[in-house]
Structures are given as C-alpha cells and as structure tokens.
Design a protein around this motif. Structure first.
Motif, PDB file in Angstrom:
ATOM      1  N   HIS A   1       0.795  -1.220   0.002  1.00  0.00           N
ATOM      2  CA  HIS A   1      -0.027   0.004   0.069  1.00  0.00           C
ATOM      3  C   HIS A   1       0.878   1.175   0.002  1.00  0.00           C
ATOM      4  CE1 HIS A   1      -3.118   3.031   1.162  1.00  0.00           C
ATOM      5  NE2 HIS A   1      -4.009   1.979   0.686  1.00  0.00           N
ATOM      6  N   PRO A   2       0.279   2.054  -0.689  1.00  0.00           N
ATOM      7  CA  PRO A   2       1.236   3.576  -0.880  1.00  0.00           C
ATOM      8  C   PRO A   2       1.554   4.071   0.478  1.00  0.00           C
ATOM      9  CG  PRO A   2      -0.846   3.729  -1.939  1.00  0.00           C
ATOM     10  CD  PRO A   2      -0.686   2.414  -1.574  1.00  0.00           C
ATOM     11  N   ILE A   3       0.577   4.180   1.405  1.00  0.00           N
ATOM     12  CA  ILE A   3       0.927   4.600   2.924  1.00  0.00           C
ATOM     13  C   ILE A   3       1.941   3.758   3.549  1.00  0.00           C
ATOM     14  CG2 ILE A   3      -0.213   4.672   5.104  1.00  0.00           C
ATOM     15  CD1 ILE A   3      -2.897   5.290   3.733  1.00  0.00           C
ATOM     16  N   ASP A   4       2.218   2.787   3.429  1.00  0.00           N
ATOM     17  CA  ASP A   4       3.054   1.724   3.991  1.00  0.00           C
ATOM     18  C   ASP A   4       4.539   2.193   3.365  1.00  0.00           C
ATOM     19  OD1 ASP A   4       1.638  -0.405   5.755  1.00  0.00           O
ATOM     20  OD2 ASP A   4       0.624   0.033   3.852  1.00  0.00           O
ATOM     21  N   THR A   5       4.477   2.390   2.182  1.00  0.00           N
ATOM     22  CA  THR A   5       5.742   2.869   1.259  1.00  0.00           C
ATOM     23  C   THR A   5       6.248   4.261   2.178  1.00  0.00           C
ATOM     24  OG1 THR A   5       5.207   1.550  -0.636  1.00  0.00           O
ATOM     25  CG2 THR A   5       6.755   3.641  -0.619  1.00  0.00           C
ATOM     26  N   ALA A   6       5.293   5.228   2.186  1.00  0.00           N
ATOM     27  CA  ALA A   6       5.617   6.717   2.506  1.00  0.00           C
ATOM     28  C   ALA A   6       6.068   6.452   3.979  1.00  0.00           C
ATOM     29  CB  ALA A   6       4.520   7.423   2.293  1.00  0.00           C
ATOM     30  N   LEU A   7       5.312   5.676   4.782  1.00  0.00           N
ATOM     31  CA  LEU A   7       5.549   5.624   6.038  1.00  0.00           C
ATOM     32  C   LEU A   7       7.158   5.081   6.322  1.00  0.00           C
ATOM     33  CD1 LEU A   7       4.900   6.237   9.014  1.00  0.00           C
ATOM     34  CD2 LEU A   7       3.660   3.815   9.153  1.00  0.00           C
ATOM     35  N   ALA A   8       7.456   4.017   5.700  1.00  0.00           N
ATOM     36  CA  ALA A   8       8.671   3.521   5.921  1.00  0.00           C
ATOM     37  C   ALA A   8       9.757   4.459   5.354  1.00  0.00           C
ATOM     38  CB  ALA A   8       8.647   2.237   4.824  1.00  0.00           C
ATOM     39  N   TRP A   9       9.641   5.084   4.385  1.00  0.00           N
ATOM     40  CA  TRP A   9      10.518   6.169   4.230  1.00  0.00           C
ATOM     41  C   TRP A   9      10.782   7.334   5.127  1.00  0.00           C
ATOM     42  CZ3 TRP A   9       8.959  11.273   2.838  1.00  0.00           C
ATOM     43  CH2 TRP A   9       9.931  12.349   2.474  1.00  0.00           C
ATOM     44  N   ALA A  10       9.461   7.818   5.674  1.00  0.00           N
ATOM     45  CA  ALA A  10       9.564   8.835   6.835  1.00  0.00           C
ATOM     46  C   ALA A  10      10.289   8.384   8.033  1.00  0.00           C
ATOM     47  CB  ALA A  10       7.956   9.380   7.044  1.00  0.00           C
ATOM     48  N   ALA A  11      10.061   7.076   8.349  1.00  0.00           N
ATOM     49  CA  ALA A  11      10.643   6.394   9.571  1.00  0.00           C
ATOM     50  C   ALA A  11      12.227   6.439   9.246  1.00  0.00           C
ATOM     51  CB  ALA A  11      10.009   5.268  10.002  1.00  0.00           C
ATOM     52  N   ALA A  12      12.625   6.139   8.062  1.00  0.00           N
ATOM     53  CA  ALA A  12      13.960   5.803   7.897  1.00  0.00           C
ATOM     54  C   ALA A  12      14.919   7.047   7.903  1.00  0.00           C
ATOM     55  CB  ALA A  12      14.372   5.156   6.650  1.00  0.00           C
ATOM     56  N   ARG A  13      14.040   8.059   7.529  1.00  0.00           N
ATOM     57  CA  ARG A  13      14.819   9.444   7.520  1.00  0.00           C
ATOM     58  C   ARG A  13      14.547  10.342   8.865  1.00  0.00           C
ATOM     59  NH1 ARG A  13      13.236  14.051   4.704  1.00  0.00           N
ATOM     60  NH2 ARG A  13      15.084  14.566   4.856  1.00  0.00           N
ATOM     61  N   HIS A  14      13.658   9.992   9.924  1.00  0.00           N
ATOM     62  CA  HIS A  14      13.544  10.760  11.090  1.00  0.00           C
ATOM     63  C   HIS A  14      13.437   9.821  12.344  1.00  0.00           C
ATOM     64  CE1 HIS A  14      12.876  14.269   8.536  1.00  0.00           C
ATOM     65  NE2 HIS A  14      11.998  13.706   7.927  1.00  0.00           N
ATOM     66  N   PRO A  15      13.882  10.230  13.178  1.00  0.00           N
ATOM     67  CA  PRO A  15      13.635   9.282  14.792  1.00  0.00           C
ATOM     68  C   PRO A  15      12.298   9.250  15.238  1.00  0.00           C
ATOM     69  CG  PRO A  15      14.670  11.614  15.332  1.00  0.00           C
ATOM     70  CD  PRO A  15      14.702  11.430  13.612  1.00  0.00           C
ATOM     71  N   ILE A  16      11.231   8.567  14.467  1.00  0.00           N
ATOM     72  CA  ILE A  16      10.024   8.796  14.705  1.00  0.00           C
ATOM     73  C   ILE A  16       9.714   7.604  15.571  1.00  0.00           C
ATOM     74  CG2 ILE A  16       7.438   8.600  14.145  1.00  0.00           C
ATOM     75  CD1 ILE A  16       8.448   9.773  11.304  1.00  0.00           C
ATOM     76  N   PRO A  17       9.198   7.928  16.820  1.00  0.00           N
ATOM     77  CA  PRO A  17       9.251   6.623  17.655  1.00  0.00           C
ATOM     78  C   PRO A  17       8.089   5.620  17.490  1.00  0.00           C
ATOM     79  CG  PRO A  17       8.090   8.406  18.952  1.00  0.00           C
ATOM     80  CD  PRO A  17       8.903   9.024  17.504  1.00  0.00           C
ATOM     81  N   LEU A  18       8.411   4.236  17.397  1.00  0.00           N
ATOM     82  CA  LEU A  18       7.356   3.325  16.988  1.00  0.00           C
ATOM     83  C   LEU A  18       6.458   3.117  18.445  1.00  0.00           C
ATOM     84  CD1 LEU A  18       6.001   1.127  15.301  1.00  0.00           C
ATOM     85  CD2 LEU A  18       7.762  -0.547  16.212  1.00  0.00           C
ATOM     86  N   SER A  19       7.062   3.703  19.210  1.00  0.00           N
ATOM     87  CA  SER A  19       6.036   3.706  20.634  1.00  0.00           C
ATOM     88  C   SER A  19       4.848   4.586  20.560  1.00  0.00           C
ATOM     89  CB  SER A  19       7.050   4.005  21.844  1.00  0.00           C
ATOM     90  OG  SER A  19       7.635   5.098  21.552  1.00  0.00           O
TER      91      SER A  19
END
Length: 302
Positions: free
Chosen positions: A93-111
């Motif tokens: 899904h495109p949302i998953d693709t974009a979220l993976a990119w954002a999480a790789a670029r920024h220290p967004i906490p999975l918590s």
C-alpha cells in the motif's frame, strides 16, 4: 538536549513520489486544517508529515467505518503494517511505502504508534469514560502522541519538555474534535463525555440522544472548552523550540483548530445539528496572526 538529526534526504523515486502524493491527498481530504499547517513545512518535512498523518488516519478509518470482528482484524492488520514499515519491510500500500521512508529519515518513535493502537482499541471496545483522567488518557493515545511523531520530523530543542508541550497540543486538538463531534459520535453509539461530568452538570444520555441543548449542557461544553484552551496554551509554549518554519506550521494549525471552539460557542454549543468549523478564508486570515505571535517568541532553551 536536541533531537537526533535527520538522515540526508535522497531524491524521491517515482514509486515513492506516487506514495507521498497519495498521503498528501488523504491529508487534504480528511483534515483541511492539518493540511493547511503541513503546507508550511519545508518540502521534505511536509512529505513525511503527510505520511504520518495518512498512517494514523488509516487506523482511525478502520474503527470508524468497520464493525465487529472485521474491525478487530482490520486494526490488527493495520498495526502489523505499521510495524512492517518501521522495520523497512512495508506492505504494498502507498501509505506503508511513504511511512517506511519517513521512519527511515526521521527518529519517529514506533512507541507513539503503539499508543495510538491502544487508543483505537478503546474505540473498538466501546470504552466508557468514567472521569476526566480516563478521557485524558484517550486524548493522549489517539492524538497527543502525534506530537511525538511530528517533533522529530521538524527537529526540536528542549528535550522531554518540548515533547510534553507537543503532547498537550495534540490532546487539545483531540478534545476539540470531541466537542465538535458529539452529535456525530452519538450516531456511532459513542459518548466521550465523562460520566462524572455528565452527572455533575445534570446531563443524561437521554437528553444527549434527543439532541437537547440544556443550560447544564452549555455549562459542560463551556467547562470542557476552557480545559481545551488551557491545553492549547500549555502546548504552544513548546512551539518556539521547534526548528525552522515548522514553528509557523504548527502555530497556524493550532490557531485554526482552536478557532473551532470559537465557532462552537457562537453556535450556542449546539453540536447536535451543526458542525463547528473554521472557514478557509478565516484560516488564511489567521496566518498573519500566527506569524506575529511567533515573531517575538523566545525558546526556553535560548
């Protein structure tokens, strides 16, 4: 203390650009106020903000539009997809693709997404909110933690103190949503107003379901609107600690969201037959005010 620096931005591939564009449209369609604020971020930051918003909205849509066992399965699948994106193994899904990119670029906490998941589960369980502490926990889980997601995208100083203010701002926005949507939520069989406050102000479930705006109900709405405004005030203290134009973006979104409370009051707190809102024109007129308020603001880290 300063947030970890973002990884240098690689150019967007056509596939990723398409995924980000999808997230942009999700944001624009579902929250014009949030979208307005997001447009004020620098380009690559706004793309990450859209990815985060779309991922959050995706989970919210499951609990709002699905029912029963299908909703339970859907929310479980959503959480698996979020974890996969953070692991660098997004679904198609495109949302998953974009979220993976954002999480790789920024220290967004999975918590933060884990807390959001728990908040969405409260909706599926038909949770009854006994008191304000109960409702505050819900506001934290479904919206306050979004501040934990956005702050690492913008960059910030002030450490945990700034994150606390980001949390309060998100909670204020969620409480605003709740006050705006009392009638709509009743149609879904949900009442977020705490039982203790309903009893204190003499408001019954029957009067809510009949859409009666009693003096007690107005007093209850006034009380909760005041609490939301206090949360906005506390949340705005952290905005000067955000980096760059993100300050302006968050300030503009917060001002526009708080404007919903003004419209709610102008409508005599009738949130059964009308939906309080801020027009596009009024939002644009708020932009100079937001800029002026930040012009002389000083970070508590300065």
């Amino acid at each position: 203390m300063t947030s970890a620096p973002a990884v240098p931005a690689p150019p967007l591939t056509p596939h990723l650009a398409e995924a980000v564009a999808h997230c942009r449209e999700v944001t624009r369609e579902h929250s014009k106020t949030f979208y307005l604020g997001s447009r004020l971020f620098p380009a690559r930051q706004r793309e990450a903000v859209w990815a985060v918003y779309a991922a959050c909205r995706d989970g919210d849509d499951v609990v709002d539009e699905w029912t029963g066992a299908a909703a339970e399965r859907g929310l479980g699948l959503w959480w698996e997809r979020v974890q996969g994106a953070f692991a660098g193994e997004p679904a198609t899904h495109p949302i998953d693709t974009a979220l993976a990119w954002a999480a790789a670029r920024h220290p967004i906490p999975l918590s933060a997404f884990a807390e959001l998941h728990e908040g969405l589960r409260m909706d599926l369980a038909g949770h009854e909110y006994r008191d304000m502490d109960d409702l505050t926990l819900y506001c934290r889980r479904v919206a306050g933690v979004v501040g934990f997601m956005i702050a690492p995208i913008s960059g910030y100083s002030g450490g945990e103190r700034t994150l606390h203010h980001a949390l309060m701002l998100g909670q204020a926005m969620q409480l605003t949503n709740i006050l705006r949507d009392v009638g709509e939520d009743l149609e879904r069989g949900r009442v977020y107003l705490p039982v203790s406050l309903l009893e204190e102000y003499g408001v019954t479930r029957a009067t809510l379901e009949r859409g009666i705006v009693t003096p007690g109900y107005r007093a209850l709405m006034t009380h909760l609107s005041g609490l939301a405004r206090a949360w906005y005030a506390e949340g705005r203290e952290g905005i000067p600690c955000l980096h760059g134009s993100a300050r302006y973006a968050v300030q503009a979104a917060a001002r526009a969201y708080e404007g919903i409370l003004d419209d709610l009051a102008r409508g005599d707190y009738d949130n059964f037959r009308r939906r309080a809102h801020v027009s596009g024109t009024r939002k644009l007129l708020m932009l100079p005010q937001a800029w002026w308020e930040l012009r002389g603001a000083v970070s508590y880290e300065s």
